[in-house]
Design an enzyme around this catalytic site. Sequence first.
Site, short mmCIF file in Angstrom:
data_model
loop_
_atom_site.label_atom_id
_atom_site.label_comp_id
_atom_site.label_asym_id
_atom_site.label_seq_id
_atom_site.Cartn_x
_atom_site.Cartn_y
_atom_site.Cartn_z
N MET A 1 0.79 -1.23 0.00
CA MET A 1 0.00 0.00 0.00
C MET A 1 0.83 1.28 0.00
O MET A 1 0.29 2.37 0.18
CB MET A 1 -1.01 0.02 1.17
CG MET A 1 -2.02 -1.12 1.11
SD MET A 1 -2.84 -1.27 -0.52
CE MET A 1 -3.82 0.23 -0.51
N GLU A 2 2.16 1.16 -0.19
CA GLU A 2 2.93 2.37 -0.44
C GLU A 2 2.49 2.97 -1.78
O GLU A 2 2.11 2.25 -2.70
CB GLU A 2 4.42 2.07 -0.48
CG GLU A 2 5.04 1.82 0.88
CD GLU A 2 6.56 1.65 0.80
OE1 GLU A 2 7.11 1.77 -0.32
OE2 GLU A 2 7.18 1.40 1.84
N SER B 1 -21.80 14.36 9.05
CA SER B 1 -22.78 13.36 9.48
C SER B 1 -24.20 13.74 9.08
O SER B 1 -25.07 12.89 8.95
CB SER B 1 -22.71 13.17 11.00
OG SER B 1 -23.21 14.32 11.66
N GLY B 2 -24.43 15.04 8.91
CA GLY B 2 -25.76 15.52 8.55
C GLY B 2 -26.65 15.79 9.75
O GLY B 2 -27.76 16.31 9.60
N LYS C 1 -27.80 26.29 18.58
CA LYS C 1 -27.91 25.04 19.34
C LYS C 1 -27.11 25.17 20.63
O LYS C 1 -25.98 25.65 20.63
CB LYS C 1 -27.44 23.84 18.51
CG LYS C 1 -26.00 23.89 18.04
CD LYS C 1 -25.65 22.65 17.25
CE LYS C 1 -24.19 22.67 16.80
NZ LYS C 1 -23.81 21.51 16.01
#
Length: 317
Positions: A42-43, A228-229, A197
């Site tokens: 995965m390099e 995340s919404g 909030k």
Amino acid sequence: MSAKNGSIKLVAGNSNPALAQAIAQGLHLPLTKAVVRRFADMEIFVEIQENVRGSDAFIIQSTSFPANDHLMELLIITDALRRSSARRITAVLPYFGYARQDRKSGSRTPISAKLVANLITQAGVDRVMTLDLHAGQIQGFFDIPTDNLYAAPLMVRDIKDKFDLSKTMVISPDVGGVARARGLAKRINTPLAIVDKRRERPGESEVMNVIGDVAGYTCILVDDIVDSGGTLVNAADALIAKGAKDVYAYITHGVLSGGAAARITNSKLKELVITDSILPTDAVSKAPNIRTLPIASLISDAIARTAAEESVSSLFD
């Protein structure tokens, strides 16, 4: 198209191939032939497969999920171009990851946005171009010229085509986003309201307070990032509870991680409009109430102006 001092080379990482191709088409240029791949462990390996000596090189790469992989691709592509004698290297970052870590959030915590800015600079980037930074002061984290483009003109055109502005109100989903929302409200000449909030006491759920009379209005929530919404969905609930006719959202960067797309689909949001600064997941692409505004033309114009040594800020005057 040629740069003022050498040819333009467009090099794409793997973060958003569709956007890179659209930018290239807008400039009537091919993408530079390059290999960006992984070894078995995965390099990351990069090979620029054509001559870039003396060129004005632009790397198109959002540092979106997986952020660390895409950041390393950016750094290694930069090194490859530098060692291949590119005259100037501009990192085009439609989405700049780590931007939300722009201050110490507590004791013994990093300012990761500054660290990433340092890494990009030290790798050999000469200039940065990005879109709707989470906080404007992040421009100052870079010790090289940095152009922060704005999606607002694209959103304004879309809003004017879609809505009756006499019955429309712009909403900031939190107090921190008031300046951004006010700017959009001023551009389309509509009133502004805020969703505040807060927790009244520790351990209690957040309470959404709407500051402003939204009854009967079509409300447009405006922000730079939706992840995340949750905040967006809760804000929509609060606005509908206060008598809003409909709730839409215009957000520049659709991170939309985890189950965000399903959360948006099942919410009271009539529509979420995002840009294609981040490659959408299958879930986002299939969501019936998520729509994408293309930004390729904006970035193409900015690249052309940069290459010609012309003003970029005049795009937004």
